[in-house]
Design a protein around this motif. Structure first.
Motif, PDB file in Angstrom:
ATOM      1  N   UNK A  80       0.818  -1.252  -0.052  1.00  0.00           N
ATOM      2  CA  UNK A  80      -0.126   0.039   0.078  1.00  0.00           C
ATOM      3  C   UNK A  80       0.759   1.212  -0.098  1.00  0.00           C
ATOM      4  N   UNK A  81       1.861   1.339   0.778  1.00  0.00           N
ATOM      5  CA  UNK A  81       2.768   2.510   0.876  1.00  0.00           C
ATOM      6  C   UNK A  81       3.595   2.727  -0.266  1.00  0.00           C
ATOM      7  N   UNK A  82       4.221   1.509  -0.726  1.00  0.00           N
ATOM      8  CA  UNK A  82       5.021   1.554  -2.111  1.00  0.00           C
ATOM      9  C   UNK A  82       4.229   2.172  -3.247  1.00  0.00           C
ATOM     10  N   UNK A  83       2.726   1.558  -3.274  1.00  0.00           N
ATOM     11  CA  UNK A  83       2.019   2.092  -4.372  1.00  0.00           C
ATOM     12  C   UNK A  83       1.660   3.608  -4.074  1.00  0.00           C
ATOM     13  N   UNK A  84       1.562   4.255  -2.966  1.00  0.00           N
ATOM     14  CA  UNK A  84       1.115   5.334  -2.577  1.00  0.00           C
ATOM     15  C   UNK A  84       2.219   6.349  -3.062  1.00  0.00           C
ATOM     16  N   UNK A  85       3.194   5.928  -2.404  1.00  0.00           N
ATOM     17  CA  UNK A  85       4.459   6.609  -3.128  1.00  0.00           C
ATOM     18  C   UNK A  85       4.969   6.770  -4.378  1.00  0.00           C
ATOM     19  N   UNK A  86       4.788   5.771  -5.150  1.00  0.00           N
ATOM     20  CA  UNK A  86       4.871   5.744  -6.601  1.00  0.00           C
ATOM     21  C   UNK A  86       4.069   6.764  -7.488  1.00  0.00           C
ATOM     22  N   UNK A  87       2.786   6.476  -7.035  1.00  0.00           N
ATOM     23  CA  UNK A  87       1.831   7.180  -7.701  1.00  0.00           C
ATOM     24  C   UNK A  87       1.895   8.613  -7.611  1.00  0.00           C
ATOM     25  N   UNK A  88       2.357   8.967  -6.495  1.00  0.00           N
ATOM     26  CA  UNK A  88       2.540  10.665  -5.866  1.00  0.00           C
ATOM     27  C   UNK A  88       4.018  11.309  -6.477  1.00  0.00           C
ATOM     28  N   UNK A  89       5.095  10.222  -6.164  1.00  0.00           N
ATOM     29  CA  UNK A  89       6.355  10.748  -6.869  1.00  0.00           C
ATOM     30  C   UNK A  89       6.807  10.852  -8.274  1.00  0.00           C
ATOM     31  N   UNK A  90       6.507   9.491  -8.631  1.00  0.00           N
ATOM     32  CA  UNK A  90       6.891   9.361 -10.300  1.00  0.00           C
ATOM     33  C   UNK A  90       6.199  10.407 -11.335  1.00  0.00           C
ATOM     34  N   UNK A  91       5.087  10.721 -11.220  1.00  0.00           N
ATOM     35  CA  UNK A  91       4.394  11.684 -12.164  1.00  0.00           C
ATOM     36  C   UNK A  91       5.194  13.094 -12.127  1.00  0.00           C
ATOM     37  N   UNK A  92       5.478  13.451 -10.763  1.00  0.00           N
ATOM     38  CA  UNK A  92       6.028  14.589 -10.502  1.00  0.00           C
ATOM     39  C   UNK A  92       7.452  14.601 -11.125  1.00  0.00           C
ATOM     40  N   UNK A  93       8.352  13.438 -10.729  1.00  0.00           N
ATOM     41  CA  UNK A  93       9.672  13.488 -11.168  1.00  0.00           C
ATOM     42  C   UNK A  93       9.783  13.266 -12.522  1.00  0.00           C
ATOM     43  N   UNK A  94       9.131  12.614 -13.310  1.00  0.00           N
ATOM     44  CA  UNK A  94       9.132  12.514 -14.754  1.00  0.00           C
ATOM     45  C   UNK A  94       8.960  13.895 -15.397  1.00  0.00           C
ATOM     46  N   UNK A  95       7.635  14.192 -15.207  1.00  0.00           N
ATOM     47  CA  UNK A  95       7.086  15.553 -15.537  1.00  0.00           C
ATOM     48  C   UNK A  95       8.031  16.703 -15.446  1.00  0.00           C
ATOM     49  N   UNK A  96       8.526  16.860 -14.178  1.00  0.00           N
ATOM     50  CA  UNK A  96       9.849  18.020 -13.984  1.00  0.00           C
ATOM     51  C   UNK A  96      10.864  17.835 -15.108  1.00  0.00           C
ATOM     52  N   UNK A  97      11.505  16.563 -15.247  1.00  0.00           N
ATOM     53  CA  UNK A  97      12.647  16.245 -15.947  1.00  0.00           C
ATOM     54  C   UNK A  97      12.315  16.591 -17.605  1.00  0.00           C
ATOM     55  N   UNK A  98      11.084  16.370 -18.123  1.00  0.00           N
ATOM     56  CA  UNK A  98      10.747  16.657 -19.485  1.00  0.00           C
ATOM     57  C   UNK A  98      10.512  17.943 -19.662  1.00  0.00           C
ATOM     58  N   UNK A  99       9.719  18.720 -18.468  1.00  0.00           N
ATOM     59  CA  UNK A  99       9.674  20.009 -18.801  1.00  0.00           C
ATOM     60  C   UNK A  99      10.912  20.646 -18.882  1.00  0.00           C
ATOM     61  N   UNK A 100      11.916  20.400 -17.990  1.00  0.00           N
ATOM     62  CA  UNK A 100      13.471  21.138 -17.959  1.00  0.00           C
ATOM     63  C   UNK A 100      14.004  20.921 -19.345  1.00  0.00           C
ATOM     64  N   UNK A 101      13.754  19.667 -19.807  1.00  0.00           N
ATOM     65  CA  UNK A 101      14.422  19.231 -21.110  1.00  0.00           C
ATOM     66  C   UNK A 101      13.666  19.967 -22.328  1.00  0.00           C
ATOM     67  N   UNK A 102      12.447  20.260 -22.150  1.00  0.00           N
ATOM     68  CA  UNK A 102      11.695  20.990 -23.144  1.00  0.00           C
ATOM     69  C   UNK A 102      11.882  22.535 -23.276  1.00  0.00           C
ATOM     70  N   UNK A 103      12.245  23.106 -22.099  1.00  0.00           N
ATOM     71  CA  UNK A 103      12.635  24.343 -21.965  1.00  0.00           C
ATOM     72  C   UNK A 103      14.112  24.546 -22.505  1.00  0.00           C
TER      73      UNK A 103
END
Length: 489
Positions: free
Chosen positions: A204-227
């Motif tokens: 349960x905690x692994x799932x909760x951690x992943x669904x919160x952190x992964x989208x933010x993590x990936x999104x920020x990196x892609x956004x920084x790359x696009x800039x």
């Protein structure tokens, strides 16, 4: 010790430069043809459905994950330092054209990961009130080979749960310490506490951690790359051209003078692409197995999204940052460029954002490595449950071993540890590929069943669970439980 290292290096060369490239790409092509090129028609509808489920906050049964949580956990493991450092190494060694072959590997990898996911769903088991599954389970229950299943499980535990965690923790400690000047031992203590608190919370905690952190993590990196790409928009078209031209004629972009051949371009592109999205490796099916869906094919479609995110979005972001920013220098020999591949992407960010760029990339690397640790642990734990029949004491002991490996990993030279991780990951992929080939008929039948359900207007699959207690006294006992039907709107 020297001789042992040489043996490991030789084994890795044979595995990764020859056997696995042909086997992984081969099974991808085979399944793509068998499933009638489902990559073109299934990914975006699955993405749309998943977004609807997230917005509607779809509830899942206890002991399972939602499709998005399962995807996030899979992506957590897929997206690691290999998507930054590994991709930089690929274009340093094979030129910009290697990026094209990464995309090729990802395209065929989608069919492979679909196959892994649906088989993991079909042959999963219930242990201690929680659903669990993965290649060891479909090798045992589908392929009927307990020995091959045990081989996969053992190599997976070592590759992901011990050696893999060591190299990822080493990446975090080194990156944070260098970027922020924080002593490595403090980073180690904080990392160990964070990971421990996540792991003791179970699925349960692994799932909760992943669904919160992964989208933010990936999104920020892609956004920084696009800039960065926008800041260097004049180099965008030349960068794209160098990728396509370099894929088939490295000499046309200076590759001949730099010692880059088309064979190297293809080899490094395919190998790094496969390593980054893990399609066929046998790792991500562990998370897709526990997803709460009405039909196995649904999670197979979701699994393909993970490959799209890992390779098409994140790996390509790394490639474009390096080429567009000028961090990749075509006038430097491939050998020299490869030596500096670990800092190539960091230089790309720093050249545009100054010292903040270096710190930003360090934070991204740290979160990539952290989520990989959590994802890999979850996959390894599924195999601990398989080998030791889900004894709680054994699982708790393995948690302690994983935390110990994390701490030790920050204190060692990661080079040899990475070589060991590569070896055991390669070994665990072999039985998985064998199973995918011989169970391909099951995969095709599951997809056909799903399409039949869509035509009828409702999606339904009668899951079969191995009854662990009954199996001890009555071999082959099966518990059948039908899930409620879901009417398509």
């Amino acid at each position: 010790m020297y001789q042992f290292k040489e043996i490991v290096n030789l084994a890795n060369t044979v595995l990764w430069d020859y056997v696995l490239i042909f086997a992984l790409i081969g099974i991808g092509i085979f399944m793509t043809i068998k499933l009638k090129f489902l990559q073109f028609t299934r990914v975006f509808p699955a993405l749309k459905k998943m977004i609807v489920d997230i917005v509607n906050k779809k509830q899942v049964e206890e002991g399972k994950m939602s499709p998005f949580q399962a995807l996030s956990t899979a992506v957590a493991a897929q997206v690691g330092t290999g998507n930054i450092v590994g991709v930089a190494t690929a274009i340093a060694s094979g030129g910009p054209g290697a990026a094209f072959w990464m995309i090729v590997s990802a395209f065929f990898g989608m069919a492979t990961i679909f196959s892994e996911s649906v088989l993991a769903q079909k042959y999963r088991e219930v242990k201690e009130g929680e659903v669990t599954g993965g290649p060891a389970y479909y090798i045992k229950n589908g392929l009927k080979s307990k020995g091959l299943a045990m081989f996969f499980a053992t190599t997976c535990i070592i590759a992901l749960g011990i050696v893999g965690i060591m190299v990822q923790s080493n990446s975090v400690a080194g990156s944070v310490s260098n970027a922020f000047g924080i002593p490595a031992y403090i980073v180690t203590i904080v990392l160990a506490i964070v990971v421990f608190r996540i792991l003791v919370g179970g699925m349960g905690r692994i799932a909760s951690f992943s669904e919160k952190v992964v989208p933010v993590m990936a999104g920020l990196y892609i956004l920084g790359s696009i800039v960065i790409i926008i800041m260097n928009i004049g180099n965008f078209v030349p960068a794209i051209k160098s990728i396509f031209v370099g894929a088939f004629s490295p000499k046309a972009i200076g590759g001949g003078a730099l010692g880059i051949t088309i064979q190297q371009t293809i080899r490094f592109g395919l190998a790094r692409g496969l390593f980054s999205n893990e399609a066929g490796m046998g790792s991500t099916p562990h998370s897709h197995a526990v997803a709460d869906v009405s039909h196995p094919a649904e999670q197979g479609f979701v699994a393909m999204i993970g490959v799209f995110i890992s390779t098409f979005l994140i790996c390509l972001s790394t490639v474009m940052v390096n080429i567009a920013s000028g961090a990749y220098n075509p006038n430097i020999s491939a050998a020299e460029m490869t030596k500096g591949a670990t800092v190539m992407t960091q230089n790309g960010f720093a050249s545009q954002f100054g010292s903040f760029g270096g710190m930003f990339l360090s934070i991204c690397l740290s979160f990539f490595a952290l989520t990989t640790i959590v994802g890999w642990y979850f996959f390894a734990e599924a195999n601990v449950k398989f080998v030791f029949n889900s004894k709680p004491a054994t699982v708790n002991t393995f948690k302690a071993i994983a935390i110990t490996a994390l701490v030790v990993g920050t204190m060692i030279d990661a080079t040899f540890a990475w070589q060991l991780a590569d070896l055991f990951m390669g070994l665990m992929a072999l039985p998985n590929i064998i199973a995918l080939f011989f169970l391909s008929k099951d995969v095709k039948e599951i997809l056909a069943d799903y399409d039949s359900c869509v035509e009828k207007g409702n999606i339904y699959w009668e899951y079969e669970y191995q009854d662990i207690e009954e199996e001890k006294t009555r071999k082959g006992s099966i518990l059948r439980r039908g899930l409620s039907t879901t009417t398509l709107k």
